[in-house]
Design a protein around this motif. Structure first.
Motif, short mmCIF file in Angstrom:
data_model
loop_
_atom_site.label_atom_id
_atom_site.label_comp_id
_atom_site.label_asym_id
_atom_site.label_seq_id
_atom_site.Cartn_x
_atom_site.Cartn_y
_atom_site.Cartn_z
N THR A 1 0.92 -1.00 -0.05
CA THR A 1 0.12 0.09 -0.04
C THR A 1 0.60 1.20 0.02
O THR A 1 0.60 2.11 -0.54
CB THR A 1 -0.38 0.28 1.14
N GLN B 1 1.30 4.13 -3.38
CA GLN B 1 0.22 5.68 -2.91
C GLN B 1 0.93 6.28 -2.74
O GLN B 1 1.00 7.35 -3.72
CB GLN B 1 -0.06 6.12 -1.44
N VAL C 1 -1.88 -5.02 -2.21
CA VAL C 1 -2.60 -3.32 -1.29
C VAL C 1 -4.25 -4.78 -0.60
O VAL C 1 -4.55 -4.91 -1.50
CB VAL C 1 -2.75 -2.81 -2.36
N THR C 2 -4.62 -4.13 0.28
CA THR C 2 -5.27 -4.54 1.18
C THR C 2 -7.47 -3.78 0.75
O THR C 2 -8.11 -4.64 0.91
CB THR C 2 -5.36 -4.56 2.71
N PRO D 1 -7.77 -0.74 -1.76
CA PRO D 1 -7.20 0.25 -2.41
C PRO D 1 -8.18 1.56 -2.46
O PRO D 1 -7.86 2.41 -3.47
CB PRO D 1 -7.33 -0.83 -4.32
N ALA E 1 -7.28 3.34 0.15
CA ALA E 1 -5.90 3.96 0.21
C ALA E 1 -6.54 5.44 -1.12
O ALA E 1 -4.69 5.56 -1.15
CB ALA E 1 -5.13 3.13 -0.58
N THR F 1 -5.62 -7.45 -5.19
CA THR F 1 -5.94 -6.97 -2.99
C THR F 1 -5.28 -7.70 -3.18
O THR F 1 -4.70 -9.56 -2.99
CB THR F 1 -6.58 -6.50 -2.60
N GLU G 1 0.54 1.45 9.73
CA GLU G 1 0.13 0.68 8.10
C GLU G 1 -1.44 1.14 7.99
O GLU G 1 -2.36 0.50 8.06
CB GLU G 1 0.72 -0.72 7.96
N GLU G 2 -1.70 1.72 7.40
CA GLU G 2 -3.73 1.63 6.59
C GLU G 2 -4.70 -0.13 6.30
O GLU G 2 -5.44 -0.03 6.95
CB GLU G 2 -3.64 2.26 5.75
N ASN G 3 -2.89 -1.00 5.46
CA ASN G 3 -3.81 -1.66 5.32
C ASN G 3 -4.02 -2.71 6.35
O ASN G 3 -4.82 -3.39 6.46
CB ASN G 3 -3.00 -2.95 4.44
#
Length: 327
Positions: free
Chosen positions: A108, A112, A128-129, A131, A134, A151, A181-183
């Motif tokens: 991710t 980005q 990427v968990t 998208p 994100a 993903t 970590e956003e994911n």
């Protein structure tokens, strides 16, 4: 008058010759451009050196090679940010300058950063968990920002259920992740909801860097019966450390990612990142053959699998039959 006519004819001849040169030069440029297309250029930006992300890159390049993009037919422009945000920015700028046919971002933060710096080059992402969260797409079914991919979003509720079946006496489920970590935030939120639904207690600990993991893991295992780790890049890079703590504290670990099982996990029903990379590679082949990003919907992992660690299974009194029954 005669002299004037002769001058006009000469000027016309010069202009005609110049136009011919320009035309020939134009033809030469076109031929050169066509020749250049005999070799495609693919950029790859990887967030950090860790087993899962490297496996995704391996699968991606293998799929390209399978489609004929190998040897002199492809120029791979690979860079690794080693987890550094400033590196992500400068490397994204470099990939933009290199004018690749397609760029791939792995994880991710890498996606980005690359998307922010280069909205022109068709971009693929993997590992990427979410998208949409994100900012890479508005609608995963209809990519609208020149980015698409695969993903690594797993069935978090299903994995928590798997933990409950394998360890029915466990009342406190530890969650170890990097809050930056956003994911990981997305997965932890789902995990907490699933844990609550089962009437169990979630205990959280975070680690901002790999240097913080051992202390956080030790503290968490003293408060938990079993540990769940999402597809977190910091944790994935620290699985050897987590495995050491798990052995010392005698607390089992179930990671979301199948790649993580080898170094610390007991087992998981999860995705294989090499498979994920191959799936992303198939999208790259479509782009290189003329498809548009907007016509390629974001994909979810094609398959999951039960992955086990016999050594740790023995340590915690588990058998293959028990795990298959819980799958």
């Amino acid at each position: 008058m005669m002299i004037k006519r002769m001058m006009i004819k000469k000027m016309a001849a010069v202009v005609a010759a110049a136009l011919t040169v320009v035309a020939l030069a134009g033809c030469g440029k076109s031929t050169s451009a066509a020749a250049d297309k005999s070799q495609v250029k693919v950029g790859v930006l990887q967030l950090i050196d860790q087993q899962a992300l490297t496996a995704a890159r391996k699968g991606f390049t293998e799929e390209l090679a399978k489609a004929g993009y190998k040897g002199k037919k492809i120029k791979l422009d690979y860079v690794n940010a080693q987890g550094d945000q400033s590196n992500l920015q400068t490397m994204s700028q470099r990939l933009k300058r290199d004018k690749n046919d397609v760029n791939l971002a792995i994880a991710t933060p890498a996606a980005q950063a690359l998307h922010k710096e280069d909205a022109t080059t068709p971009m693929l992402f993997t590992a990427v968990t979410d998208p949409k969260a994100a900012g890479l797409v508005s609608n995963p079914s209809k990519p609208d920002k020149n980015a698409t991919g695969v993903t690594d979003k797993v069935d978090v509720a299903g994995q928590i259920s798997f933990i409950h079946k394998v360890f029915p006496k466990a009342k406190k489920i530890g969650l170890l992740f990097n809050a930056a970590e956003e994911n990981s935030q997305v997965q932890v939120k789902l995990a907490k909801a699933a844990i609550k639904k089962l009437g169990l207690t979630a205990v959280e600990k975070t680690a901002a860097t790999t240097n913080d993991v051992e202390q956080s893991a030790t503290a968490l295992m003293k408060q938990s019966d079993v540990i769940y780790i999402p597809t977190d890049n910091t944790m994935a890079a620290s699985m050897a450390t987590i495995g050491k703590v798990s052995t010392k504290e005698k607390v089992p670990v179930v990671p979301a990612d199948a790649t993580m099982v080898k170094l610390a996990g007991v087992a998981t029903v999860g995705i294989n990142y090499e498979d994920l990379g191959k799936q992303t590679g198939k999208l790259a082949v479509k782009l290189l053959k003329g498809k548009q990003v907007k016509d390629l919907a974001v994909e979810t992992p094609a398959k999951t699998r039960l992955v086990t660690n016999p050594k740790r299974m023995q340590q915690f009194g588990l058998t293959e039959a028990m795990l298959k029954q819980a799958e």
